[in-house]
Motif scaffolding. Structure first.
Motif, PDB file in Angstrom:
ATOM      1  N   ARG A 133      -7.535   6.387  -4.890  1.00  0.00           N
ATOM      2  CA  ARG A 133      -6.726   7.482  -5.020  1.00  0.00           C
ATOM      3  C   ARG A 133      -6.325   7.387  -6.506  1.00  0.00           C
ATOM      4  O   ARG A 133      -5.919   8.382  -7.333  1.00  0.00           O
ATOM      5  CB  ARG A 133      -5.453   7.409  -4.337  1.00  0.00           C
ATOM      6  N   CYS A 147      -2.639  -5.809 -10.763  1.00  0.00           N
ATOM      7  CA  CYS A 147      -2.321  -6.503  -9.699  1.00  0.00           C
ATOM      8  C   CYS A 147      -2.377  -8.085 -10.151  1.00  0.00           C
ATOM      9  O   CYS A 147      -3.156  -8.362 -10.966  1.00  0.00           O
ATOM     10  CB  CYS A 147      -3.266  -6.295  -8.560  1.00  0.00           C
ATOM     11  N   ILE A 200      -6.057   2.479  -2.488  1.00  0.00           N
ATOM     12  CA  ILE A 200      -5.331   2.575  -3.474  1.00  0.00           C
ATOM     13  C   ILE A 200      -5.987   2.672  -4.819  1.00  0.00           C
ATOM     14  O   ILE A 200      -5.736   3.486  -5.806  1.00  0.00           O
ATOM     15  CB  ILE A 200      -4.559   1.023  -3.710  1.00  0.00           C
ATOM     16  N   ALA A 226      -3.007  -5.440  -1.154  1.00  0.00           N
ATOM     17  CA  ALA A 226      -2.781  -4.699   0.155  1.00  0.00           C
ATOM     18  C   ALA A 226      -2.997  -5.615   1.093  1.00  0.00           C
ATOM     19  O   ALA A 226      -3.346  -6.701   0.972  1.00  0.00           O
ATOM     20  CB  ALA A 226      -3.486  -3.464   0.301  1.00  0.00           C
ATOM     21  N   GLU A 238      -6.703  -0.553   3.127  1.00  0.00           N
ATOM     22  CA  GLU A 238      -5.800  -0.004   2.217  1.00  0.00           C
ATOM     23  C   GLU A 238      -5.922  -0.279   0.726  1.00  0.00           C
ATOM     24  O   GLU A 238      -5.537   0.737  -0.066  1.00  0.00           O
ATOM     25  CB  GLU A 238      -4.467  -0.775   2.847  1.00  0.00           C
ATOM     26  N   SER A 242       2.609   1.731  -3.335  1.00  0.00           N
ATOM     27  CA  SER A 242       1.663   1.936  -4.484  1.00  0.00           C
ATOM     28  C   SER A 242       0.643   3.286  -4.271  1.00  0.00           C
ATOM     29  O   SER A 242       0.899   4.040  -5.458  1.00  0.00           O
ATOM     30  CB  SER A 242       0.477   0.717  -4.808  1.00  0.00           C
ATOM     31  N   LEU A 243       0.393   3.775  -3.193  1.00  0.00           N
ATOM     32  CA  LEU A 243      -0.029   5.166  -2.792  1.00  0.00           C
ATOM     33  C   LEU A 243       1.105   6.206  -3.194  1.00  0.00           C
ATOM     34  O   LEU A 243       0.751   7.357  -4.152  1.00  0.00           O
ATOM     35  CB  LEU A 243      -0.506   5.295  -1.623  1.00  0.00           C
ATOM     36  N   VAL A 248      -4.421   0.846 -12.344  1.00  0.00           N
ATOM     37  CA  VAL A 248      -3.944  -0.152 -11.213  1.00  0.00           C
ATOM     38  C   VAL A 248      -4.273  -1.399 -11.848  1.00  0.00           C
ATOM     39  O   VAL A 248      -5.114  -1.924 -12.337  1.00  0.00           O
ATOM     40  CB  VAL A 248      -4.631   0.115 -10.003  1.00  0.00           C
ATOM     41  N   ALA A 259       1.000  -1.247  -0.090  1.00  0.00           N
ATOM     42  CA  ALA A 259       0.020  -0.044   0.084  1.00  0.00           C
ATOM     43  C   ALA A 259       0.826   1.306  -0.064  1.00  0.00           C
ATOM     44  O   ALA A 259       0.678   2.197  -0.715  1.00  0.00           O
ATOM     45  CB  ALA A 259      -1.070  -0.131   1.172  1.00  0.00           C
TER      46      ALA A 259
END
Length: 377
Positions: A111, A121, A108, A99, A104, A82-83, A119, A79
């Motif tokens: 934001r 994953c 992500i 996360a 969290e 990434s943030l 994003v 987290a």
């Protein structure tokens, strides 16, 4: 076709080698920078990659020569890194899980949406020919209406082979958060999103002994549940049972089985990109292996990042953040259910990603149609 998409990697531990094998010479991306808390490690990796700079994490996150940050840090740092990348205007692709906690993960995604960045994953193994051939079989009606599924992952624990396995037994670790993403992501590709969960868990050992590397014989504490079982109720009504364990030696169960009205599918290990999908039809006398019919052939870790940066405006990334958030909530809700002893309804959902046609990964993911790979306006 534009310049290759520029990628910077943060975290160069055990899993990074698999990503490097896929990305280092791929025409769709250029590895411009690498960073690790151990500068000797990043220097060694950069020395293997002409044109790649070994720099600090802070420098990489702010670099104008990085479009997407590949976050391969330990789960507890997912987290934070990434943030910070999102706040710097970078796309992010994260090693699983998204996360350690659901709040969290939610932050992500929110934001990133506010910043207008992408994003993605892991796991991306579900984009290979194994899971995708099974999905194509279900979608074509080969087993009729799917009614239920089972997913089983049982091992003695990663301390037997990993030289630094501590994080597997701390917050963000355990068999569900570590290996569950492969199985739950595959189940969502096969059957669709999850509506409710019911879980149970145990922790019968308080420490583990490292079995390889410089710390062989060293004892580490177990701070998380090491055996987790649960029931997932999918939106379509199908029920999946899942068992993830670091407390068993072996199992004869198929990694995933999907049961339908007119047949059962044995799905290959979702921790791998390929493998045989087998069918036992109603009234049949045995299993038969299905020919490969879908998925990226020749895929490796990092295929999901390639899929992300080459998606353009034509489709959503198949290993996208919304799916990863739904998987994370499914897992954390299972653990909460086990702790509270009650069924839990999820707050998120996710579309089944678009299927992957049977295509060599290097042909379909050659170069980004968007040039820099920035998200469309």
């Amino acid at each position: 076709m534009g310049d290759p998409h520029r990628v910077g990697i943060v975290g160069l531990g055990f899993i990074s080698r698999a990503y490097l094998d896929t990305l280092a010479n791929h025409p769709a991306v250029r590895l411009t920078a690498v960073a690790d808390l151990d500068p000797t490690r990043s220097a060694a990796v950069a020395a293997e990659l002409p044109g790649t700079e070994a720099i600090s994490v802070e420098h990489l996150l702010g670099s104008a020569d990085v479009d997407t940050v590949l976050n391969l840090t330990v789960p507890a740092a997912h987290a934070e890194i990434s943030l910070r990348a999102i706040d710097a205007g970078k796309n992010v692709f994260v090693e699983k899980p998204l996360a350690v906690t659901f709040p969290e993960g939610r932050e992500i995604i929110d934001r990133a949406a506010a910043a207008g960045v992408l994003v993605g994953c892991a796991p991306d193994t579900v984009l290979g020919t194994g899971a995708q051939t099974a999905r194509a079989a279900i979608d074509s009606g080969l087993i009729g209406r799917p009614l239920s599924a089972s997913a089983v992952m049982i091992t003695p624990g990663h301390e037997r082979w990993h030289p630094d396995p501590d994080f597997y037994y701390t917050a963000g670790g355990g068999p569900l958060l570590d290996m569950g993403p492969y199985y739950i992501t595959a189940l969502i590709h096969l059957l669709g999103p999850v509506r409710t969960v019911l879980g149970a868990a145990s922790r019968l050992r308080t420490e583990r002994v490292i079995g390889s590397g410089a710390r062989t014989g060293h004892r580490i504490p177990v701070e998380v549940d090491s055996h987790v079982s649960g029931v997932l109720e999918h939106v379509n009504g199908a029920l999946s049972t899942i068992t993830t364990s670091f407390d068993g030696v072996a199992t004869t169960a198929a990694p995933i089985e999907v049961h339908g009205e007119i047949g059962t599918l044995a799905v290959p290990d979702p921790n791998h990109f390929d493998g045989e999908t087998r069918l036992f039809p109603l009234g049949g006398t045995g299993w038969r292996t299905l020919p490969l019919s879908a998925g990226y052939t020749g895929a490796g870790r990092g295929t999901g990042l390639l899929d992300l940066v080459t998606a353009g405006a034509q489709r959503a990334p198949r290993a996208g953040g919304e799916l990863a958030l739904h998987v994370l909530e499914t897992m954390t809700a299972l653990l909460r259910s086990a702790d509270e002893g009650r069924r839990i309804e999820l707050t998120t959902t996710a579309e089944r990603p678009s299927p992957v046609p049977l295509t060599p990964v290097d042909e379909s993911l050659g170069r980004s149609p968007e040039g820099s790979g920035r998200p469309p306006e």
